[in-house]
Scaffold this motif. Structure first.
Motif, mmCIF file in Angstrom:
data_model
loop_
_atom_site.group_PDB
_atom_site.id
_atom_site.type_symbol
_atom_site.label_atom_id
_atom_site.label_comp_id
_atom_site.label_asym_id
_atom_site.label_seq_id
_atom_site.Cartn_x
_atom_site.Cartn_y
_atom_site.Cartn_z
ATOM 1 N N SER A 157 -51.439 25.512 -6.545
ATOM 2 C CA SER A 157 -52.381 25.322 -7.648
ATOM 3 C C SER A 157 -52.513 23.838 -7.920
ATOM 4 N N TRP A 158 -53.641 23.431 -8.457
ATOM 5 C CA TRP A 158 -53.771 22.036 -8.884
ATOM 6 C C TRP A 158 -54.615 21.932 -10.152
ATOM 7 N N SER A 159 -54.473 20.801 -10.814
ATOM 8 C CA SER A 159 -55.181 20.542 -12.067
ATOM 9 C C SER A 159 -55.336 19.034 -12.209
ATOM 10 N N HIS A 160 -56.366 18.606 -12.909
ATOM 11 C CA HIS A 160 -56.495 17.172 -13.169
ATOM 12 C C HIS A 160 -57.061 16.936 -14.565
ATOM 13 N N SER A 161 -56.703 15.804 -15.131
ATOM 14 C CA SER A 161 -57.197 15.370 -16.435
ATOM 15 C C SER A 161 -57.344 13.860 -16.405
ATOM 16 N N ARG A 162 -58.576 13.408 -16.509
ATOM 17 C CA ARG A 162 -58.882 11.984 -16.438
ATOM 18 C C ARG A 162 -58.322 11.361 -15.163
ATOM 19 N N THR A 207 -55.225 11.546 -13.788
ATOM 20 C CA THR A 207 -53.998 12.144 -13.252
ATOM 21 C C THR A 207 -54.251 13.563 -12.762
ATOM 22 N N ALA A 208 -53.646 13.899 -11.631
ATOM 23 C CA ALA A 208 -53.710 15.263 -11.107
ATOM 24 C C ALA A 208 -52.296 15.768 -10.853
ATOM 25 N N LEU A 209 -52.148 17.087 -10.862
ATOM 26 C CA LEU A 209 -50.904 17.749 -10.485
ATOM 27 C C LEU A 209 -51.210 18.763 -9.395
ATOM 28 N N PHE A 210 -50.282 18.858 -8.449
ATOM 29 C CA PHE A 210 -50.340 19.873 -7.399
ATOM 30 C C PHE A 210 -49.005 20.607 -7.409
ATOM 31 N N ALA A 211 -49.037 21.928 -7.544
ATOM 32 C CA ALA A 211 -47.814 22.735 -7.585
ATOM 33 C C ALA A 211 -47.803 23.699 -6.406
ATOM 34 N N VAL A 212 -46.605 23.946 -5.867
ATOM 35 C CA VAL A 212 -46.485 24.819 -4.704
ATOM 36 C C VAL A 212 -45.126 25.523 -4.733
ATOM 37 N N GLY A 213 -45.109 26.761 -4.256
ATOM 38 C CA GLY A 213 -43.863 27.516 -4.188
ATOM 39 C C GLY A 213 -43.976 28.622 -3.156
ATOM 40 N N ARG A 214 -42.815 29.126 -2.696
ATOM 41 C CA ARG A 214 -42.773 30.223 -1.728
ATOM 42 C C ARG A 214 -42.163 31.455 -2.381
ATOM 43 N N GLY A 215 -42.654 32.617 -1.995
ATOM 44 C CA GLY A 215 -42.128 33.855 -2.548
ATOM 45 C C GLY A 215 -42.615 35.040 -1.752
ATOM 46 N N PRO A 216 -42.726 36.205 -2.374
ATOM 47 C CA PRO A 216 -43.247 37.378 -1.693
ATOM 48 C C PRO A 216 -44.743 37.208 -1.416
ATOM 49 N N LEU A 217 -45.303 38.112 -0.630
ATOM 50 C CA LEU A 217 -46.736 38.063 -0.348
ATOM 51 C C LEU A 217 -47.530 38.022 -1.648
ATOM 52 N N PHE A 268 -47.673 35.364 -3.649
ATOM 53 C CA PHE A 268 -46.919 34.619 -4.672
ATOM 54 C C PHE A 268 -47.871 33.809 -5.549
ATOM 55 N N GLU A 269 -47.672 33.894 -6.860
ATOM 56 C CA GLU A 269 -48.574 33.272 -7.822
ATOM 57 C C GLU A 269 -47.896 32.117 -8.546
ATOM 58 N N VAL A 270 -48.501 30.930 -8.462
ATOM 59 C CA VAL A 270 -48.030 29.772 -9.207
ATOM 60 C C VAL A 270 -49.253 29.046 -9.755
ATOM 61 N N GLY A 271 -49.122 28.485 -10.948
ATOM 62 C CA GLY A 271 -50.227 27.761 -11.563
ATOM 63 C C GLY A 271 -49.717 26.545 -12.298
ATOM 64 N N VAL A 272 -50.561 25.528 -12.412
ATOM 65 C CA VAL A 272 -50.176 24.284 -13.080
ATOM 66 C C VAL A 272 -51.357 23.773 -13.890
#
Length: 207
Positions: free
Chosen positions: A65-70, A72-82, A84-88
């Motif tokens: 997932s990724w997000s940005h504000s002005r 700055t940006a963030l990128f988030a990542v993770g491993r899990g079961p089929l 897999f849900e992650v958000g930032v």
């Protein structure tokens, strides 16, 4: 671009903080990070029902997932079961004179009452902490703001926000982990994922 990233065990979520502007270089940096974690055999990025970028099949064990504000940006990542849900989500701190009015419109009554205990910078910090926590969950789920901020409810305890009442197929709240990110002055961010508790590691791009 060949980019080296740290090993990503299932017990960790990685969050990258990077500069952002409207040119192609910012988007390219996020693509480079995703490619580095996904590996050379990863399929093309697909889109979910509501437009969320994701991988299909076995590759869906990698959630991102990724997000940005002005600036700055963030990128988030993770491993899990089929699947897999992650958000930032990240927000640059700026005055919001209508914070309580917005909370009354988009947040649960108990959350708004909690915010009313604060004034000034504390009110803004609390509002942004709630906003980013809700958005991080909604981005992980894929429904986004259309799903409804009010359907992701938290039980505030001091400055800690515990998942409390998630409505519809995003629930139950007990299945989610939500954490506030330490990003430096002027930024408020949150990361969320469905599953067991994990360690969150924050990195700065470029390495």
């Amino acid at each position: 671009m060949s980019l080296h990233v740290p090993n990503l065990p299932e017990a960790e979520i990685h969050v990258w903080q990077l500069p952002w502007d409207s040119d192609a270089a910012s988007s390219s940096s996020i693509r480079d990070l995703l490619a580095a974690y996904a590996g050379p055999d990863a399929p093309e990025v697909d889109r979910g029902e509501h437009g969320k970028p994701l991988f299909r099949g076995q590759a869906s064990m990698l959630g991102f997932s990724w997000s940005h504000s002005r600036d700055t940006a963030l990128f988030a990542v993770g491993r899990g079961p089929l699947g897999f849900e992650v958000g930032v989500d990240v927000e640059r701190v700026r005055p919001r004179v209508r914070a309580i009015e917005l909370a009354q419109r988009f947040f649960a009554p108990a959350e708004t009452e909690w915010l009313k205990r604060f004034t000034g910078d504390d009110l803004l910090d609390g509002f942004l902490a709630l906003w980013t926590a809700k958005e991080a969950v909604l981005k992980a789920h894929g429904g986004g703001l259309v799903y409804g901020l009010h359907r992701v409810g938290f039980a505030p305890d001091g400055y800690y926000l515990a998942p409390a009442d998630f409505d519809g197929d995003i629930g139950p709240a007990s299945a989610w982990q939500v954490g506030k990110l330490e990003l430096g002055e002027g930024l408020v961010g949150s990361v969320a994922w469905r599953g067991e508790s994990r360690s969150v590691r924050v990195f700065t791009f470029p390495v």
